[in-house]
Design an enzyme around this catalytic site. Structure first.
Site, short mmCIF file in Angstrom:
data_model
loop_
_atom_site.label_atom_id
_atom_site.label_comp_id
_atom_site.label_asym_id
_atom_site.label_seq_id
_atom_site.Cartn_x
_atom_site.Cartn_y
_atom_site.Cartn_z
N ASN A 391 1.09 -1.38 0.04
CA ASN A 391 0.06 -0.05 0.02
C ASN A 391 0.79 1.39 0.07
OD1 ASN A 391 -1.95 1.96 0.40
ND2 ASN A 391 -3.34 0.77 1.95
N ASP A 392 1.36 1.62 1.09
CA ASP A 392 2.39 2.92 1.29
C ASP A 392 3.38 2.78 0.33
OD1 ASP A 392 0.81 3.42 3.40
OD2 ASP A 392 2.16 2.85 4.79
N VAL A 393 4.14 1.66 -0.12
CA VAL A 393 5.25 1.75 -0.93
C VAL A 393 4.93 1.91 -2.35
CG1 VAL A 393 6.70 0.40 0.49
CG2 VAL A 393 5.27 -0.70 -1.01
N VAL A 394 3.60 2.11 -2.93
CA VAL A 394 3.09 2.19 -4.02
C VAL A 394 1.98 3.47 -4.14
CG1 VAL A 394 3.36 -0.06 -4.89
CG2 VAL A 394 1.14 0.61 -3.99
N ALA A 432 0.73 3.97 7.05
CA ALA A 432 0.74 5.32 7.43
C ALA A 432 -0.55 5.93 7.65
CB ALA A 432 1.60 5.99 6.20
#
Ligand code: NAP
Length: 474
Positions: A391-394, A432
């Site tokens: 999620n956060d990393v994309v 996050a």
């Protein structure tokens, strides 16, 4: 002669520790690195135990049994719980250093006060301050990561927090200096526990302003504190191997913390000094935005038509333990000569290298694992970006939304692929706590469900499709 043998054994153990760190740099040699570390530790323990000055064997046997009793269950925790497990082992390391320093002080006061030289006293005080603050700080970090109900996950801040913390630490350091100068004064054995209490309190206060998102980085910092307390312990006990091992531990923890801070674009000082700087809060989730869903059959068709597929694994793949299904999916796609790559973000999951370890466990060739910087230029040529529990990393907000908690964090450019399929269970945000606009773009389709189940169904569908097309061809 015995001395020479023990020094040679210590040298060998030291060399094995260095090799362990070196070999852990690459997945192909990491296993060898673990064995080297274990061998070095075993040599260090056995050689120290064999020293003629060691007489209390019964205590050592009891401590060894206690260590195994705690260590074996701890080694069985799932990979997703490794950060909190690591925090717990730092807590034990800190407690051990603190207790050894305390014992050394009171033993010398009672039996050999002349040996409490300023140098030894300074080492003892450094050892107990660092050891005890690592103990409570690591316990707090483990509790936050384990999401224990009675420890708030969000940063807890209050006015003059940093000033108060630094005053507390300064008082402890001043008292420590007084003790270094007057170790045998009549009041010194009473002042000593006060320094311990301040160090214990400082450990707690240091961690409470730090939110869960920074916790893995904090653990790496606590690792380096534990290493430094071991260095001090080495000086107290006059043990060179402990000094070497502690220095290696301390510096590697610090380097890891710096790497993680960079990968998340968090200023290192912000993490190091708790809530220094701004504590960012999560933004509200917009419930009105609409996702487009895709079915397993539809996704299978999309994949079959692709010539390049990039699989982007994240924390959800780890939670679901979907790596073996992902391997089967990889096999299915390779059977069709589709070019498949795995895009690895440095902080995908909950610890550095999390995805590499999982994918290696599923025997996915290392050559197919591509680092973020290398895969990003290829993303516009990618037909399908398959996001598996990431999620956060994309999240493109990291590139464009100033003020977002992840603004500035380098991401995998999944949004630049021709089509995106995102597998997750719900509309919940990632670590996050922020919404991900990738899921609302025109070319993204959500495949809701548990990653292991959904990828398993995809594999079945692809297998059935292949069987049907081979049947037709025959
Ligand atoms: P993430 O942002 O935590 O998102 C994981 C996603 O997986 C969630 O949105 C969740 O959505 C989904 N998920 C959870 N269980 C699932 C399941 N069983 N099946 C399918 N999906 C599931 O993960 P990430 O993209 O890997 O990012 C890592 C985060 O950790 C970053 O914010 C990073 O800064 C932080 N972090 C990492 C490290 C490190 O060293 N790796 C260190 C410090 C911080 P649903 O609940 O809807 O399923």
């Amino acid at each position: 002669m015995i001395y020479a043998i023990s020094q040679l054994a210590y040298l060998t153990a030291g060399a094995l520790f260095i090799l362990a760190l070196y070999w852990m740099n690459a997945p192909t040699t990491a296993r060898k690195g673990v064995f080297a570390g274990v061998a070095g530790t075993a040599i260090a323990v056995l050689v120290t135990w064999a020293e003629p000055s060691v007489i209390h064997h019964r205590w050592i046997i009891m401590a060894t049994i206690a260590g195994f009793a705690v260590g074996i269950p701890l080694s069985r925790v799932p990979l997703t719980a490794v950060p909190q497990r690591t925090a717990l082992s730092h807590a034990f390391g800190g407690a051990a250093a603190g207790l050894v320093g305390t014992a050394e002080y009171y033993l010398h006061v009672a039996q050999s006060p002349a040996e409490l030289t300023p140098f030894r006293m300074a080492a003892i005080m450094a050892e107990i301050i660092l050891g005890y603050l690592t103990f409570t700080g690591s316990l707090m970090a483990a509790g936050k990561l384990q999401e224990l109900k009675w420890i708030p996950q969000r940063p807890v801040t209050y006015p003059f927090q940093n000033a108060g913390n630094f005053i507390l630490l300064a008082v402890a350091v001043i008292m420590a200096i007084v003790l270094v100068l007057h170790p045998t004064a009549s009041w010194a054995p009473t002042l000593f526990p006060v320094v311990i209490a301040l160090a214990l309190a400082f450990g707690v206060l240091l961690i409470i302003p730090i939110g869960g998102a920074d916790m893995p980085t904090v653990i790496a910092i606590l690792n380096s504190y534990a290493g430094l307390s071991a260095v001090a312990m080495g000086f107290v006990l006059d043990n060179r191997l402990l000094i070497t091992a502690g220095a290696l531990d301390g510096s590697s923890g610090l380097i890891l913390a710096i790497i993680m801070s960079r990968a998340m674009n968090r200023p290192f000082t912000n993490v190091l000094f708790g809530a220094f700087g701004q504590v960012k809060t999560a933004t509200a989730i917009d419930e009105t935005k609409v996702y487009k869903s895709e079915t397993v059959e539809g996704t299978a068709q999309l994949l079959e038509q692709a010539s390049m597929v990039v699989i982007i694994p994240g924390y959800g793949m780890a939670v679901a333990q979907a790596q073996h299904r992902v391997r089967e999916l990889y096999d299915q796609l390779r059977k069709r000569d589709i070019n498949v790559k795995f895009a690895i973000h440095p902080v995908a999951g909950r610890m550095p290298g999390h995805m590499n370890v999982l994918l290696a466990e599923a025997d996915i060739p290392y050559t197919e694992l591509v680092e973020m910087d290398e895969i990003n230029p290829e993303m516009p040529q990618c037909d399908v970006a398959l996001v598996v529990g990431a999620n956060d990393v994309v999240n493109p907000a990291a590139r464009s939304v100033k003020g977002s908690p992840i603004y500035g964090m380098p991401i995998i450019d999944a949004d630049k692929a021709r089509t995106v399929i995102a597998i997750k269970r719900s509309k919940n945000p990632g670590f996050a706590g922020i919404e991900n606009d990738l899921y609302f773009t025109d070319h993204t389709w959500m495949l809701f469900g548990d990653a292991k189940e959904v990828v398993g169904e995809l594999v079945k569908q692809l297998g059935a499709d292949l069987g049907a097309s081979q049947g037709k061809a025959a």
